[in-house]
Structure formats: structure tokens, C-alpha cells
Enzyme design. Structure first.
Site, mmCIF file in Angstrom:
data_model
loop_
_atom_site.group_PDB
_atom_site.id
_atom_site.type_symbol
_atom_site.label_atom_id
_atom_site.label_comp_id
_atom_site.label_asym_id
_atom_site.label_seq_id
_atom_site.Cartn_x
_atom_site.Cartn_y
_atom_site.Cartn_z
ATOM 1 N N HIS A 1 0.804 -1.227 0.000
ATOM 2 C CA HIS A 1 0.000 0.000 0.000
ATOM 3 C C HIS A 1 0.828 1.264 0.000
ATOM 4 O O HIS A 1 0.454 2.258 -0.596
ATOM 5 C CB HIS A 1 -0.948 0.006 1.186
ATOM 6 C CG HIS A 1 -2.102 -0.905 0.961
ATOM 7 N ND1 HIS A 1 -2.761 -0.931 -0.238
ATOM 8 C CD2 HIS A 1 -2.684 -1.823 1.743
ATOM 9 C CE1 HIS A 1 -3.708 -1.829 -0.180
ATOM 10 N NE2 HIS A 1 -3.680 -2.405 1.018
ATOM 11 N N ARG B 1 -8.607 -13.303 -16.018
ATOM 12 C CA ARG B 1 -7.853 -14.550 -15.811
ATOM 13 C C ARG B 1 -8.583 -15.379 -14.762
ATOM 14 O O ARG B 1 -8.924 -14.863 -13.695
ATOM 15 C CB ARG B 1 -6.443 -14.226 -15.328
ATOM 16 C CG ARG B 1 -5.670 -15.485 -14.980
ATOM 17 C CD ARG B 1 -4.252 -15.181 -14.610
ATOM 18 N NE ARG B 1 -4.165 -14.633 -13.270
ATOM 19 C CZ ARG B 1 -3.014 -14.250 -12.727
ATOM 20 N NH1 ARG B 1 -1.894 -14.314 -13.414
ATOM 21 N NH2 ARG B 1 -2.984 -13.776 -11.507
ATOM 22 N N GLU C 1 3.045 -18.868 -19.636
ATOM 23 C CA GLU C 1 3.883 -18.555 -18.476
ATOM 24 C C GLU C 1 4.648 -19.775 -17.976
ATOM 25 O O GLU C 1 5.331 -19.707 -16.966
ATOM 26 C CB GLU C 1 3.081 -17.883 -17.361
ATOM 27 C CG GLU C 1 1.851 -18.607 -16.906
ATOM 28 C CD GLU C 1 1.109 -17.862 -15.805
ATOM 29 O OE1 GLU C 1 1.618 -16.872 -15.270
ATOM 30 O OE2 GLU C 1 -0.008 -18.304 -15.471
ATOM 31 N N ASN D 1 6.429 -12.859 -15.533
ATOM 32 C CA ASN D 1 6.907 -13.068 -14.154
ATOM 33 C C ASN D 1 7.153 -14.555 -13.901
ATOM 34 O O ASN D 1 8.191 -14.954 -13.383
ATOM 35 C CB ASN D 1 5.904 -12.546 -13.133
ATOM 36 C CG ASN D 1 5.479 -11.124 -13.416
ATOM 37 O OD1 ASN D 1 6.180 -10.406 -14.111
ATOM 38 N ND2 ASN D 1 4.344 -10.718 -12.896
ATOM 39 N N ASP D 2 6.181 -15.366 -14.288
ATOM 40 C CA ASP D 2 6.355 -16.807 -14.091
ATOM 41 C C ASP D 2 7.227 -17.414 -15.179
ATOM 42 O O ASP D 2 8.040 -18.296 -14.889
ATOM 43 C CB ASP D 2 4.994 -17.507 -14.058
ATOM 44 C CG ASP D 2 4.375 -17.413 -12.677
ATOM 45 O OD1 ASP D 2 5.122 -17.556 -11.688
ATOM 46 O OD2 ASP D 2 3.161 -17.167 -12.578
ATOM 47 N N ARG E 1 10.924 -16.224 -8.189
ATOM 48 C CA ARG E 1 10.666 -14.804 -8.454
ATOM 49 C C ARG E 1 10.681 -13.940 -7.201
ATOM 50 O O ARG E 1 10.781 -12.715 -7.284
ATOM 51 C CB ARG E 1 9.337 -14.642 -9.209
ATOM 52 C CG ARG E 1 8.141 -15.143 -8.467
ATOM 53 C CD ARG E 1 6.932 -15.265 -9.371
ATOM 54 N NE ARG E 1 6.085 -14.091 -9.322
ATOM 55 C CZ ARG E 1 4.917 -13.990 -9.957
ATOM 56 N NH1 ARG E 1 4.477 -14.984 -10.705
ATOM 57 N NH2 ARG E 1 4.187 -12.914 -9.855
ATOM 58 N N CYS F 1 1.503 -9.629 -20.197
ATOM 59 C CA CYS F 1 0.882 -9.007 -19.028
ATOM 60 C C CYS F 1 1.749 -9.105 -17.781
ATOM 61 O O CYS F 1 1.339 -8.716 -16.703
ATOM 62 C CB CYS F 1 -0.501 -9.604 -18.775
ATOM 63 S SG CYS F 1 -0.426 -11.357 -18.381
HETATM 64 C C1 PEP Z 1 2.958 -13.527 -14.715
HETATM 65 O O1 PEP Z 1 3.287 -14.618 -14.247
HETATM 66 O O2 PEP Z 1 3.694 -12.810 -15.418
HETATM 67 C C2 PEP Z 1 1.620 -12.973 -14.431
HETATM 68 C C3 PEP Z 1 1.160 -11.922 -15.059
HETATM 69 O O3 PEP Z 1 0.910 -13.568 -13.461
HETATM 70 P P1 PEP Z 1 1.205 -13.406 -11.884
HETATM 71 O O4 PEP Z 1 2.268 -12.366 -11.711
HETATM 72 O O5 PEP Z 1 -0.095 -13.052 -11.285
HETATM 73 O O6 PEP Z 1 1.671 -14.799 -11.552
HETATM 74 MG MG MG Z 2 1.778 -15.904 -13.356
#
Ligand code: PEP
Ligand code: MG
Length: 548
Positions: free
Chosen positions: A198, A341, A439, A462-463, A473, A510
Site C-alpha cells: 500500500h 484470468r 507462463e 513473471n512466471d 521470483r 501481461c
Molecule cells: C505472470 O506470471 O507474469 C503474471 C502476469 O501472473 P502473476 O504475476 O499473477 O503470476
Molecule cells: Mg503468473
């Protein structure tokens, strides 16, 4: 870190959570540990203490709603929404029953509420979704406030701030930032926190720089008088020398100019010089964030996380509740596309109503589509709500953590089943295109087969990064292995784009990489046509695209 050389001021690195550069006096905010006044009570006090606890909850709820109202007028919806979420936490029936049970077992109400709050906070903190994990601080914040109320304890400090200052703290809860007199916070620096805490959200919406997650080294700087904060690069200079101050003055000028230029990009359609259209969308965590995202120039929603609806409460949301939330965001975006999603929680997340096994390795466990496919009681109401909400706008759905074509086939089969059910019931349903998140490396490798069955791909970098590079991560030590700017990751994204091109479907990104100015040119070059990011990153992304 630059501690070498006698005259070199100390630089501390953290996470750049809100852009901007500032030099100013440091205001150190330390929180006294809130110790319960009494650990236990006697049997004849039980009834009175149960009452006492309920009164404290009511008093805190009242204060929270007053602060929320004040912020709605002075700051905006997003800040006010934080306090609404806190009211829900304060009034949470499971929290109350947990505390009441402890009181009946002769624990003092203040000790009970702090203990139950800590239990909840730890449960949240263990969750692998960074955004949800950050909610641990909310629980601590709310339960501390109830305990403070029970002990008639007045938290002091931030409200006494008179001279505009940079606030240094171990962490800053929403109730802390709300107490800061208007115009007196020049920046935030915290030892804890992530981009989605936050304090980071607050800083971004207040338009002040913030560096979070500096670590315990920040406490060594708690005797400093002046600090320089670069919230873009993510570092802090302790007691800056005149050269550093001059450097920060220049940065401020450059940033002010940049901000002014970015303003004009907010509401343009992003196109490369050659005229390739790249859609710049927002990632949303709740329907309440829709207006803010639109004001930043979002051309759609590239990722609507549905986890919050499930995690911020103690029972599963009904199909109707989900429908209302999905419809709200779909309607807010009108003709613009909204990609929802389906639930992406893992084996480490204690989802009420779902029997989850303990897992040794939840990142590689029963999560995302794997769990949804095996839990129709969870998956079907969500899909039914999506199909119904699809009737109010341009809603699309995508599945997380797909690693096998068979998973996509099954998920689509269940979606079809839901559609038929709804049609039989005479409900209005929308078209709702189906996409797949890329991902897992497996999904990227199997992209040619997945592309046959999907209307679009959305790369979750990210994944994808963590699974491709075998680098957790959330592990701070592995920062150099946490970027999508790695040949292996780019190769997989390129392969997915190639497979998509073959059958004429589009690819979006994303994950965090979508908003990184240095990566955007590479992603566009690979064939990505949609980039979805946190809303404040949108104007810069549009500018970067327009210069390609
Ligand atoms: C990702 O893995 O890049 C993704 C957008 O999903 P999250 O970060 O929610 O795992
Ligand atoms: Mg993900």
C-alpha cells in the site's frame, strides 16, 4: 553499494516503487511494539471483555470509514478503497470468532486480537502472489488498531509532521500514511514492502517518490538528517553531499519535463512509426481500479486478477457476486477489451471451501488451471459468471499456468458446458473469446498446438522467467536472474509469437516486463501487439511505442 571513499555518501538500494527524485529532511517513523497490557483475564471478566472487544471493533470501523470518506474527497477512489477493505477486515466474522474463542479461553482481548491478526498475516504473507502477500500488512494494521483501541493507546508521530519531509520507516501502513498532514510527505523510504504494498500504491497516487524493500540497512540510516530519494532507479542517498544534491536537482528538472511530455501520450492510441498498432492496457486487481486505469489512458484490461475476490474474504464468492464484479469492470471499459484470468491460486494458499494439500514446492504445485480443472465447484461458477458478464461488453477469458494442450481442451469443454447450461436456463451470455497464458516454458514450446485452440496468447513474464531460469521470483538474491531480458526467455516469447502468427492470433504480455521501457522495443520486435501493465506506466509505454 557505494560506501567506499571517505567523502562518498552512503547509497542504499531497494525497489523503485514510485518515480521521482527528491532531496529533503528525513522524518524517522518508528513504531513502538504494541505489547498487550494484560495477557489473561479471569473467568468472571469474559462477558465484559467480549463486549469490550465488539466496542473496539465498532470504534475502529467508525474511524476507518471517516478516514475513507476524507480520502475519497481529498485523494481519490483508490485510497478510499483501501480503507473500505480494512473495514471488511475489521468486521470479518472469522477474525471475531477467533478472538472471541481466545477470550473465552481466558486470553485478554488485546492479546487475542494481536495473536489472531498475526496468524492471519502469516497466512497471507506465505502466499506466492506478491499482491496478496502484501495484504499481510493490512491485517496487522487493522488488528493493531483494534488492540490499540482496547488499550486506549494513542499512536503518535506522523500526525505531528510539520516540515515537509521524506519519511523513513520499517514499514508504513495505510493508517500511518492517512495520518500524515496534507502536503508534508515529500517521499517514502521503507525497509519492507514491494511494488504492490500500500505504501507504494499511496506514493504513486500522491505523486511522490518512494523506495521500498531497502532491507535492514535502512535502520542504520535512522540517525540521518537529510536523504535523497530516486524512486525510479530505486535508491536512496543518506546525507547527500553538495554534488549529489546538484545531481538530484538536475534529475528533478529532467523528470518534470518528462512528466509534462508524457501527459500528452496518456490518451493517444499507441502506434509505431510504421503504423503498427500496439494496444496499451492495464492490469487490474479489482473492479474499483477501473476508473483510475482509464484516466491513465488504458486501452483495455490485459489482465484482470480475480484472486482478490476470493482471498480477501473468508467464504467463496457466489456466482452472482462474481458476476457483479466482472460486469462492473466490463461495463467500465465499454467496447474496450477486458481479459479476465481465471483463479490463479496455488497449493500454499488456504482457500476457504477448498481442500488443499500441503505441498513441498507450491510454485511447482497444484495451482492455476490445474486446481480449477479438478475443482468444478470453484471453476464452474467462475466461468458461468464470466459468460454472463460477457453480455455487457467486450470480455475475454484466459487460463493461467497452462502446461499442456489437454488442459486447454478440458477448460474449453467445461466453458462450453457452462454456456449450454446458461442457455438452457435462458440467461443472457456473451461471446467471450478464450486465450491462454504463456507462463510455463512448456506452453511456449507447445505454442503451435495451443494456438490452434486459442483466440490469443498472453505472456506472463513473471512466471515464465522464474520457470525458464529456475529462479524463484521472490528471492531477493536472484535479482540478476529475474528479468525477461534474457535470451532464453526472449526466445520462448519469440517462439510463441511465431506460432501465433502462423494461425493469425495475437500475442500480449501481461507480466512486469510489459511496462519496462527497455524491454518494450524487444517485445514489439518479436511480434507482441498488446502490452498490459500497472496503470501509471501506461503513458511512458505509449511514448516508447510511438518512438519505435
Ligand atoms: C505472470 O506470471 O507474469 C503474471 C502476469 O501472473 P502473476 O504475476 O499473477 O503470476
Ligand atoms: Mg503468473
Amino acid at each position: 553499494m557505494g560506501e567506499e571513499g571517505m567523502s562518498e555518501p552512503v547509497k542504499l538500494f531497494g525497489v523503485g516503487a514510485s518515480e521521482g527524485a527528491v532531496v529533503g529532511p528525513a522524518f524517522i517513523h518508528t513504531v513502538e511494539e504494541l505489547e498487550p497490557e494484560r495477557e489473561s483475564i479471569s473467568e468472571d471478566e469474559i462477558e465484559a471483555e467480549l463486549q469490550h472487544f465488539q466496542e473496539a471493533v465498532e470504534a475502529v470501523t467508525k474511524k476507518l470509514s471517516e478516514t475513507g470518506e476524507r480520502l475519497r474527497e481529498s485523494a481519490g477512489e483508490e485510497e478510499a478503497a483501501i480503507f473500505e477493505a480494512h473495514i471488511e477486515l475489521a468486521e470479518d466474522p472469522e477474525l471475531s470468532s477467533g478472538v472471541e474463542e481466545r477470550i473465552r479461553n481466558l486470553e485478554s482481548p488485546e492479546a487475542a486480537v494481536l495473536a489472531v491478526g498475526e496468524e492471519y498475516a502469516e497466512m497471507f504473507a506465505e502466499m506466492e502472489d506478491e499482491y496478496i502477500a502484501a495484504r499481510a500488512d493490512d491485517v496487522r494494521d487493522v488488528t493493531r488498531q483494534i488492540a490499540a483501541e482496547l488499550m486506549v493507546y494513542e499512536a503518535k508521530g506522523l500526525e505531528t509532521l510539520e516540515v515537509p519531509s521524506i519519511i523513513l520507516a520499517r514499514s508504513l501502513a495505510p493508517s500511518d500514511t492517512a495520518r500524515i498532514p496534507k502536503g508534508t510527505a515529500l517521499g517514502f523510504v521503507t525497509a519492507e514492502g514491494s511494488k504492490t504494498s500500500h505504501v507504494s500504491i499511496m506514493a504513486r497516487s500522491m505523486g511522490i517518490p518512494a523506495v521500498v524493500g531497502v532491507g535492514s540497512a535502512l535502520e542504520g540510516a535512522f540517525d540521518t538528517e537529510t536523504v535523497a530519494v530516486d524512486g525510479g532507479e530505486g535508491y536512496v542517498v543518506v546525507d547527500p553531499d553538495p554534488d549529489t544534491v546538484a545531481e538530484f536537482e538536475r534529475k528533478k528538472e529532467v523528470m518534470a519535463e518528462e512528466r509534462a511530455t508524457l501527459e500528452e501520450f496518456k490518451h493517444v492510441e499507441a502506434r509505431t512509426r510504421e503504423g503498427r498498432r500496439i494496444e496499451i492496457s492495464a492490469n487490474l486487481g479489482s473492479a474499483d481500479e477501473a476508473e483510475d486505469a482509464l484516466s491513465w489512458g488504458a486501452e483495455g484490461v490485459g489482465l484482470f486478477h480475480t484472486e482478490f475476490l476470493f482471498m480477501e474474504r473468508k467464504e467463496l464468492p457466489s456466482e452472482d457476486e462474481q458476476y457483479e464484479a466482472y460486469k462492473k469492470v466490463t461495463e467500465a471499459f465499454g467496447e474496450k477489451s477486458v481479459i479476465l484470468r481465471t483463479l490463479d491460486v496455488g497449493g500454499d494458499k488456504d482457500l476457504p471451501g477448498v481442500d488443499q494439500p500441503h505441498e513441498e514446492n507450491p510454485f511447482l504445485g497444484w495451482r492455476g488451471i490445474r486446481m480449477s480443472l479438478e475443482t468444478p465447484s470453484l471453476f464452474k461458477p467462475q466461468l458461468r459468471a464470466v459468460l454472463r458478464a460477457g453480455a455487457s461488453g467486450n470480455l475475454k477469458v484466459m487460463f493461467p499456468m497452462v502446461a499442456d494442450v489437454e488442459e486447454l481442451r478440458k477448460a474449453k469443454e467445461i466453458l462450453d458446458e457452462c454456456r449450454k447450461e446458461l442457455e438452457r436456463e435462458g440467461a443472457e451470455v456473451g461471446l467471450v473469446e478464450v486465450g491462454v497464458m504463456i507462463e510455463t516454458p512448456a506452453a511456449a514450446i507447445c505454442a503451435p498446438d495451443l494456438a490452434q485452440k486459442a483466440a490469443f496468447f498472453s505472456v506472463g513474464t513473471n512466471d515464465l522467467v522464474q520457470y525458464t531460469l529456475a529462479a524463484d521470483r521472490g528471492n531477493e538474491r536472484l535479482r540478476n536472474l529475474q528479468s525477461a531480458d534474457h535470451p532464453a526467455v526472449l526466445k520462448l516469447i519469440g517462439d510463441a509469437c511465431e506460432a501465433a502468427r502462423e494461425v493469425g492470433i495475437w500475442v500480449g504480455v501481461c507480466g512486469e516486463a510489459a511496462g519496462e521501457p527497455g524491454l518494450i522495443p524487444k517485445l514489439v520486435e518479436l511480434g507482441v501487439t498488446e502490452l498490459s501493465m500497472s496503470a501509471p506506466s501506461i503513458p511512458r509505454a505509449k511514448k516508447v511505442v510511438s518512438e519505435l
